[in-house]
Design an enzyme around this catalytic site. Structure first.
Site, short mmCIF file in Angstrom:
data_model
loop_
_atom_site.label_atom_id
_atom_site.label_comp_id
_atom_site.label_asym_id
_atom_site.label_seq_id
_atom_site.Cartn_x
_atom_site.Cartn_y
_atom_site.Cartn_z
N TRP A 1 0.83 -1.21 0.00
CA TRP A 1 0.00 0.00 0.00
C TRP A 1 0.86 1.25 0.00
O TRP A 1 0.50 2.26 -0.61
CB TRP A 1 -1.01 -0.01 1.16
CG TRP A 1 -2.05 -1.07 0.91
CD1 TRP A 1 -2.21 -2.24 1.61
CD2 TRP A 1 -3.01 -1.11 -0.16
NE1 TRP A 1 -3.23 -2.98 1.04
CE2 TRP A 1 -3.74 -2.33 -0.03
CE3 TRP A 1 -3.33 -0.25 -1.22
CZ2 TRP A 1 -4.76 -2.69 -0.92
CZ3 TRP A 1 -4.35 -0.61 -2.10
CH2 TRP A 1 -5.05 -1.82 -1.94
N ASP B 1 -1.86 6.64 6.31
CA ASP B 1 -2.94 5.82 5.74
C ASP B 1 -3.33 4.78 6.80
O ASP B 1 -2.70 3.74 6.93
CB ASP B 1 -2.44 5.12 4.47
CG ASP B 1 -3.46 4.12 3.92
OD1 ASP B 1 -4.55 3.98 4.52
OD2 ASP B 1 -3.15 3.47 2.90
N LYS C 1 -13.01 -1.66 6.80
CA LYS C 1 -12.38 -2.60 7.74
C LYS C 1 -12.92 -2.35 9.15
O LYS C 1 -13.65 -3.16 9.69
CB LYS C 1 -10.86 -2.48 7.67
CG LYS C 1 -10.37 -2.80 6.24
CD LYS C 1 -9.02 -2.22 5.96
CE LYS C 1 -8.70 -2.07 4.50
NZ LYS C 1 -8.70 -3.29 3.72
C1 PLP Z 1 -3.66 0.18 3.97
C2 PLP Z 1 -4.56 0.32 2.78
N1 PLP Z 1 -4.50 1.43 2.04
C3 PLP Z 1 -5.30 1.61 0.96
C4 PLP Z 1 -6.20 0.65 0.58
C5 PLP Z 1 -7.05 0.88 -0.65
O1 PLP Z 1 -8.32 1.20 -0.22
P1 PLP Z 1 -9.54 1.42 -1.24
O2 PLP Z 1 -9.75 0.12 -1.95
O3 PLP Z 1 -10.65 1.80 -0.32
O4 PLP Z 1 -9.16 2.50 -2.18
C6 PLP Z 1 -6.31 -0.53 1.32
C7 PLP Z 1 -7.28 -1.57 0.92
O5 PLP Z 1 -7.33 -2.65 1.42
C8 PLP Z 1 -5.46 -0.69 2.44
O6 PLP Z 1 -5.52 -1.81 3.18
#
Ligand code: PLP
Length: 358
Positions: free
Chosen positions: A101, A170, A194
């Site tokens: 991520w 994040d 989550k």
């Molecule tokens: C730490 C983290 N950041 C970003 C995301 C991406 O999120 P989204 O699919 O809501 O854009 C996720 C998705 O699992 C994540 O776990």
């Protein structure tokens, strides 16, 4: 019958909250309508939205100088919204890379400004957090971005970085899992699916002095100040998700808040890691100090047994244990709605499976 659901997100939600939403689905508070069928600008919905924000503020002790935004586009939209709001094209920013991520957040930022990877855990195959003493920070960076919990690799920061630049985090897979000190951060953002509620909503907590810096050309719906000025209702928000998040916040308060959740989450994670480490059959590759409380990846001694493990786990009512498609193996996600009983059931199943196949 409900199963024990270890999904990484969208993930298990508290049964009590699902039942409440079910009970009021067609006739919300005696209105003869669903909460989904009323205007976001109605007095009744604005009250829901305001209360959800107030409860979140209380849960996380968010200081007054922070705005709370309820945005759309998930955390991925924030990967772009953050540089759009906090930089100009010639700005430099620092990113700490601890897994998939972080890589994605960093890749998006590169489209907008100069990105310095201040620390990179790629060399350790993303099994640890590089010590801050080795970070190469950019003087005058517009911000430092990091991912406190890497959902795929199961790597969690055991500390909050101390840097001069505004700290951007994040928190998609760790928000509300324990207390945090919001005043250490410039921006916190988290996709809802989550620990907050249904997908479609992304909570952004931003320090007010960082508002009003968006570069020209930033779309209004991604402009923090424009969203803050309009109470996150510059356009039609995801009303059901917002309402549902509000119910989850009330549930969290009934559980004793984030301090109580933190104790529970610590106990859940400790139990599962103990099971893994003591088994001689399962393995988690992450350095112990950086092991996630929320996402626990593990591999079996013999990868050829993966499918059998998943099938038998499913039969035992233990679902969504496959690792992310990019890494394989297994992963158990232990968000707030996952009970200690679920983790006990998983541990017992794992030990019994190891006895039969070890
Ligand atoms: C730490 C983290 N950041 C970003 C995301 C991406 O999120 P989204 O699919 O809501 O854009 C996720 C998705 O699992 C994540 O776990």
């Amino acid at each position: 019958m409900r199963v024990f659901n270890f999904a990484p997100g969208p993930a298990a939600l508290p049964l009590e909250v699902l039942e409440q939403a079910r009970d009021e689905l067609t006739d919300w508070r005696g209105s003869g309508m669903s909460v989904m069928e009323i205007s976001h600008r109605s007095k009744a919905f604005v009250a829901v939205a305001t209360e959800a924000e107030a409860d979140l503020r209380e849960l996380l002790s968010i200081p007054d100088e922070y705005k709370v935004l309820f945005m759309q586009g998930g955390a991925t939209a924030q990967f772009a919204a953050i540089p759009l709001n906090l930089t100009q094209p010639d700005s430099s920013v620092d990113y700490v890379n601890t897994g998939s991520w972080s890589v994605k957040a960093c890749g998006e930022a590169r489209r907008y400004c100069k990105v310095n990877v201040a620390a990179d855990a790629a060399a350790s195959n993303y099994t640890s957090v590089p010590p801050p003493s080795r970070w190469q920070l950019t003087p005058g960076a517009a911000y430092l971005h990091y991912t406190p919990n890497e959902t795929i690799g199961g790597v969690e920061f055991p500390f909050v970085p101390q840097v001069d630049a505004p700290l951007v985090a994040d928190m998609s897979s760790t928000i509300l899992s324990r207390p945090i000190n919001v005043s250490r951060f410039g921006v916190i953002y988290a996709g809802a699916q989550k620990n907050i509620g249904p997908s479609g909503l992304c909570v952004v907590i931003v320090r007010q002095d960082l508002l009003g810096r968006a570069r020209a050309g930033t779309p209004s719906v991604w402009n923090f100040k424009a969203m803050a000025d309009d109470g996150s209702m510059l356009n039609t928000p995801p009303t059901f998700a917002w309402y549902f998040a509000g119910l989850v916040f009330k549930w969290l308060k009934r559980q004793g808040g984030v301090a109580a959740m933190g104790e529970r989450n610590r106990a859940k994670a400790e139990l599962l890691y103990r099971t893994i480490d003591g088994s001689g059959f399962y393995r988690n590759p992450v350095e112990p100090a950086c092991r996630s409380w929320m996402n626990v990846p593990f591999v079996l001694a013999d990868g050829a047994l993966d499918q059998t493990f998943l099938t038998e786990a499913n039969q035992a009512g233990l679902t969504n244990l496959a690792g992310h498609r990019s890494v394989g193996g297994m992963r158990a996600s232990l968000y707030n709605a996952t009970s200690i009983d679920a983790v006990r059931a998983l541990s017992e199943f794992m030990l019994e499976f190891a006895r039969r196949h070890g």
